[in-house]
Design a protein around this motif. Structure first.
Motif, PDB file in Angstrom:
ATOM      1  N   ILE A  61     -13.344  58.846  14.421  1.00  0.00           N
ATOM      2  CA  ILE A  61     -13.209  57.712  13.221  1.00  0.00           C
ATOM      3  C   ILE A  61     -12.784  58.393  11.890  1.00  0.00           C
ATOM      4  CG2 ILE A  61     -15.511  57.446  12.603  1.00  0.00           C
ATOM      5  CD1 ILE A  61     -14.860  54.462  12.514  1.00  0.00           C
ATOM      6  N   ALA A  62     -13.796  59.289  11.750  1.00  0.00           N
ATOM      7  CA  ALA A  62     -13.315  60.024  10.411  1.00  0.00           C
ATOM      8  C   ALA A  62     -12.090  60.872   9.951  1.00  0.00           C
ATOM      9  CB  ALA A  62     -14.596  61.142   9.857  1.00  0.00           C
ATOM     10  N   ALA A  63     -11.516  61.371  11.304  1.00  0.00           N
ATOM     11  CA  ALA A  63     -10.202  62.124  11.271  1.00  0.00           C
ATOM     12  C   ALA A  63      -9.301  61.366  10.912  1.00  0.00           C
ATOM     13  CB  ALA A  63     -10.025  62.647  12.827  1.00  0.00           C
ATOM     14  N   ARG A  64      -9.326  59.932  10.865  1.00  0.00           N
ATOM     15  CA  ARG A  64      -8.121  58.846  10.372  1.00  0.00           C
ATOM     16  C   ARG A  64      -8.345  58.728   8.679  1.00  0.00           C
ATOM     17  NH1 ARG A  64      -7.470  53.460  13.874  1.00  0.00           N
ATOM     18  NH2 ARG A  64      -5.374  53.858  13.085  1.00  0.00           N
ATOM     19  N   CYS A  65      -9.260  59.186   8.239  1.00  0.00           N
ATOM     20  CA  CYS A  65      -9.209  59.297   6.805  1.00  0.00           C
ATOM     21  C   CYS A  65      -8.153  59.925   6.338  1.00  0.00           C
ATOM     22  CB  CYS A  65     -10.375  59.588   6.203  1.00  0.00           C
ATOM     23  SG  CYS A  65     -12.176  58.546   6.054  1.00  0.00           S
ATOM     24  N   THR A  66      -7.479  59.204   4.929  1.00  0.00           N
ATOM     25  CA  THR A  66      -6.599  59.982   4.331  1.00  0.00           C
ATOM     26  C   THR A  66      -6.815  60.911   3.269  1.00  0.00           C
ATOM     27  OG1 THR A  66      -6.146  58.035   3.033  1.00  0.00           O
ATOM     28  CG2 THR A  66      -4.914  58.278   5.397  1.00  0.00           C
ATOM     29  N   GLU A  67      -8.236  60.687   2.763  1.00  0.00           N
ATOM     30  CA  GLU A  67      -8.549  61.449   1.564  1.00  0.00           C
ATOM     31  C   GLU A  67     -10.126  61.746   1.872  1.00  0.00           C
ATOM     32  OE1 GLU A  67      -8.415  59.296  -2.216  1.00  0.00           O
ATOM     33  OE2 GLU A  67      -7.982  57.603  -1.076  1.00  0.00           O
ATOM     34  N   SER A  68     -10.572  62.684   1.012  1.00  0.00           N
ATOM     35  CA  SER A  68     -11.870  63.108   0.882  1.00  0.00           C
ATOM     36  C   SER A  68     -12.124  62.519  -0.691  1.00  0.00           C
ATOM     37  CB  SER A  68     -12.379  64.194   1.158  1.00  0.00           C
ATOM     38  OG  SER A  68     -13.653  64.466   0.856  1.00  0.00           O
ATOM     39  N   ALA A 141     -14.428  48.886   9.559  1.00  0.00           N
ATOM     40  CA  ALA A 141     -13.358  47.652  10.115  1.00  0.00           C
ATOM     41  C   ALA A 141     -11.800  48.128   9.825  1.00  0.00           C
ATOM     42  CB  ALA A 141     -13.659  46.304   9.383  1.00  0.00           C
ATOM     43  N   ARG A 142     -11.736  48.452   8.903  1.00  0.00           N
ATOM     44  CA  ARG A 142     -10.267  48.927   8.611  1.00  0.00           C
ATOM     45  C   ARG A 142      -9.751  49.959   9.554  1.00  0.00           C
ATOM     46  NH1 ARG A 142     -11.349  49.220   2.125  1.00  0.00           N
ATOM     47  NH2 ARG A 142     -11.777  47.080   1.742  1.00  0.00           N
ATOM     48  N   PHE A 143     -10.598  50.922   9.885  1.00  0.00           N
ATOM     49  CA  PHE A 143      -9.905  51.822  10.863  1.00  0.00           C
ATOM     50  C   PHE A 143      -9.683  51.435  12.166  1.00  0.00           C
ATOM     51  CE2 PHE A 143     -12.572  55.010   8.290  1.00  0.00           C
ATOM     52  CZ  PHE A 143     -11.615  55.616   7.752  1.00  0.00           C
ATOM     53  N   MET A 144     -10.227  50.291  12.504  1.00  0.00           N
ATOM     54  CA  MET A 144      -9.793  49.602  13.729  1.00  0.00           C
ATOM     55  C   MET A 144      -8.526  48.928  13.734  1.00  0.00           C
ATOM     56  SD  MET A 144     -12.420  50.704  15.436  1.00  0.00           S
ATOM     57  CE  MET A 144     -12.468  52.040  14.340  1.00  0.00           C
ATOM     58  N   GLN A 145      -7.879  48.592  12.550  1.00  0.00           N
ATOM     59  CA  GLN A 145      -6.713  47.880  12.503  1.00  0.00           C
ATOM     60  C   GLN A 145      -5.552  48.783  12.680  1.00  0.00           C
ATOM     61  OE1 GLN A 145      -7.361  44.868  12.558  1.00  0.00           O
ATOM     62  NE2 GLN A 145      -9.391  45.484  12.347  1.00  0.00           N
ATOM     63  N   THR A 150      -5.206  48.035   5.573  1.00  0.00           N
ATOM     64  CA  THR A 150      -5.311  46.672   5.128  1.00  0.00           C
ATOM     65  C   THR A 150      -4.973  46.373   3.896  1.00  0.00           C
ATOM     66  OG1 THR A 150      -7.506  46.864   4.727  1.00  0.00           O
ATOM     67  CG2 THR A 150      -7.051  46.815   7.151  1.00  0.00           C
ATOM     68  N   TYR A 151      -5.022  45.076   3.297  1.00  0.00           N
ATOM     69  CA  TYR A 151      -4.514  44.632   2.250  1.00  0.00           C
ATOM     70  C   TYR A 151      -5.609  43.598   1.558  1.00  0.00           C
ATOM     71  CZ  TYR A 151      -0.128  47.028   3.032  1.00  0.00           C
ATOM     72  OH  TYR A 151       0.695  47.948   3.272  1.00  0.00           O
ATOM     73  N   SER A 152      -5.907  43.581   0.400  1.00  0.00           N
ATOM     74  CA  SER A 152      -6.619  42.392  -0.273  1.00  0.00           C
ATOM     75  C   SER A 152      -5.588  41.493  -0.699  1.00  0.00           C
ATOM     76  CB  SER A 152      -7.728  42.805  -1.331  1.00  0.00           C
ATOM     77  OG  SER A 152      -8.672  43.535  -0.563  1.00  0.00           O
ATOM     78  N   ASN A 256      -6.258  48.464   0.615  1.00  0.00           N
ATOM     79  CA  ASN A 256      -7.701  48.705   0.615  1.00  0.00           C
ATOM     80  C   ASN A 256      -7.788  50.281   0.906  1.00  0.00           C
ATOM     81  OD1 ASN A 256      -8.422  46.149   0.015  1.00  0.00           O
ATOM     82  ND2 ASN A 256      -8.223  45.485   1.975  1.00  0.00           N
ATOM     83  N   PRO A 257      -8.481  51.090   0.047  1.00  0.00           N
ATOM     84  CA  PRO A 257      -8.776  52.467   0.310  1.00  0.00           C
ATOM     85  C   PRO A 257      -9.989  52.405   1.412  1.00  0.00           C
ATOM     86  CG  PRO A 257      -9.614  52.009  -1.705  1.00  0.00           C
ATOM     87  CD  PRO A 257      -9.022  50.642  -1.023  1.00  0.00           C
ATOM     88  N   GLN A 258     -10.032  53.704   2.021  1.00  0.00           N
ATOM     89  CA  GLN A 258     -11.155  53.954   2.645  1.00  0.00           C
ATOM     90  C   GLN A 258     -11.152  55.815   2.673  1.00  0.00           C
ATOM     91  OE1 GLN A 258      -9.595  51.503   4.601  1.00  0.00           O
ATOM     92  NE2 GLN A 258      -7.920  53.022   5.333  1.00  0.00           N
ATOM     93  N   ALA A 259     -12.319  56.253   2.382  1.00  0.00           N
ATOM     94  CA  ALA A 259     -12.234  57.693   2.171  1.00  0.00           C
ATOM     95  C   ALA A 259     -13.527  58.353   2.661  1.00  0.00           C
ATOM     96  CB  ALA A 259     -12.160  58.153   0.679  1.00  0.00           C
ATOM     97  N   ILE A 260     -13.576  59.659   3.081  1.00  0.00           N
ATOM     98  CA  ILE A 260     -14.812  60.283   3.269  1.00  0.00           C
ATOM     99  C   ILE A 260     -15.673  60.778   2.222  1.00  0.00           C
ATOM    100  CG2 ILE A 260     -15.650  62.306   4.411  1.00  0.00           C
ATOM    101  CD1 ILE A 260     -13.214  62.739   6.310  1.00  0.00           C
ATOM    102  N   LEU A 261     -16.784  60.364   2.262  1.00  0.00           N
ATOM    103  CA  LEU A 261     -17.757  61.129   1.340  1.00  0.00           C
ATOM    104  C   LEU A 261     -18.469  62.316   1.927  1.00  0.00           C
ATOM    105  CD1 LEU A 261     -17.650  58.154   0.317  1.00  0.00           C
ATOM    106  CD2 LEU A 261     -19.696  58.585  -1.088  1.00  0.00           C
ATOM    107  N   VAL A 262     -18.902  62.095   2.910  1.00  0.00           N
ATOM    108  CA  VAL A 262     -19.569  63.093   3.741  1.00  0.00           C
ATOM    109  C   VAL A 262     -19.604  62.723   5.375  1.00  0.00           C
ATOM    110  CG1 VAL A 262     -21.957  62.100   3.573  1.00  0.00           C
ATOM    111  CG2 VAL A 262     -21.688  64.544   4.089  1.00  0.00           C
TER     112      VAL A 262
END
Length: 330
Positions: A61-68, A141-145, A150-152, A256-262
């Motif tokens: 699931i984390a491999a789908r992140c586009t940024e850290s 939830a966004r990763f599953m889309q 996704t957008y707000s 809507n962004p999503q990113a890895i923290l750790v």
């Protein structure tokens, strides 16, 4: 009295004939050096968030992140795990525990850590989750889309709606959520045409810009407005406070962004911070602290204890070093 050697990434652990770890080989600008250890070697090399192959194998699931947003490129690449595995250690028993948050490069007023409750839709133009959720919940939830995108959605009344749900008008970083410059930021993001924010005078035109099916998005917004008029959300269970209609142009869609923290996934370790093999037997002379220390989290990274990551790094790292300096186990 300690000696510090900077810019010397570890390359391999040194072991004696019995397999005990007795030192480490590091690479410097002047060549390779070997550092011998009297009491042991402590790995404290961080997590695996910067290693795409490890993410794909151990935390897809984390491999789908586009940024850290935690460390720069080149950090947290799982070096310590490699060193441990080469020395006979095993990885932790449980699953990786990713901390993925709705942070990073998004559009203005995106559904990020501030959880504004704006209608969220995916690339199909469909609503996919309850909009006010805990931060990992929103990101997961966004990763599953489709495509993880996704957008707000909000309209010209965004400022009034923000102040309604957030009377303090304070963002997660302490800054104002909306202010005199908010519209200028939105306009600039729209003008940039980089996919972070779209604006239109109709939902159909907004859908065209977003690249989503217009009929689906129109139906989604109509249903949202119906729920707003009813004052309840039987579809997803969103609290009435956040049910604000989207009926006044211009209409906006903010990425809507999503990113890895750790991404915590480490070596098999026991309660003494000793690194162990697949049979849970300690590899003599090898220890781990911080996020390379496995068996601390599994599958879920809890947010109920502030500082749980940094806290264990500095605390266990310090007391383990003190114990080994005294010739004792932790």
């Amino acid at each position: 009295g300690a000696q510090f050697i900077f810019n010397a990434p570890a390359q391999q652990l040194v072991q004696n004939e019995s397999g005990a770890v007795t030192g480490v080989v590091a690479k410097t600008d002047d060549g390779y050096i070997r550092v011998d250890a009297k009491q042991g070697v402590i790995l404290c090399t961080g997590d695996i968030g910067g290693n795409q192959q490890m993410l794909e194998d151990w935390c897809p699931i984390a491999a789908r992140c586009t940024e850290s947003v935690y460390t720069p490129v080149g950090g947290n690449e799982g070096d310590g795990i490699c060193l441990g595995l080469w020395a006979g250690a095993a990885t932790q028993h449980g699953y990786a525990a990713p901390m993925i948050h709705p942070m990073g490069v998004g559009g203005p007023l995106a559904q990020g850590g501030d959880a504004l409750g704006f209608l969220c839709v995916n690339k199909e133009g469909e609503r996919y989750t309850v909009e006010f959720n805990n931060t990992p919940g929103m990101a997961n939830a966004r990763f599953m889309q489709p495509q993880g995108v996704t957008y707000s959605l909000f309209d010209a009344n965004y400022a009034d709606n923000v102040l309604k749900v957030k009377p303090t008008n304070t963002a997660i970083d302490g800054s104002p959520i909306v202010g005199d410059d908010t519209q200028a930021k939105i306009d600039a993001a729209v003008q940039a045409n980089d996919g972070t924010c779209y604006a239109a005078n109709s939902i159909e035109e907004l859908a065209k810009q977003m690249g989503v099916p217009a009929d689906t998005l129109v139906a989604t917004v109509e249903r949202w407005n119906e729920l707003c008029s009813q004052g309840e959300d039987p579809d997803m269970g969103l609290a009435p406070l956040y049910l604000n209609p989207i009926d006044t142009p211009p209409f906006y869609a903010s990425f809507n962004p999503q990113a890895i923290l750790v991404v915590v996934y480490g070596l098999n370790c026991d309660s003494h911070s000793r690194v162990c093999d697949k049979d849970d037997q300690p590899v003599p002379g090898l220890y781990a602290v911080g996020n390379v220390q496995g068996n601390f989290f599994s599958a879920d990274y809890p947010l109920i204890c502030p500082g749980v990551s940094h806290g264990r790094c500095v605390t266990i790292g310090r007391i383990l070093g003190q114990a080994l300096a005294r010739g004792e186990e932790l």
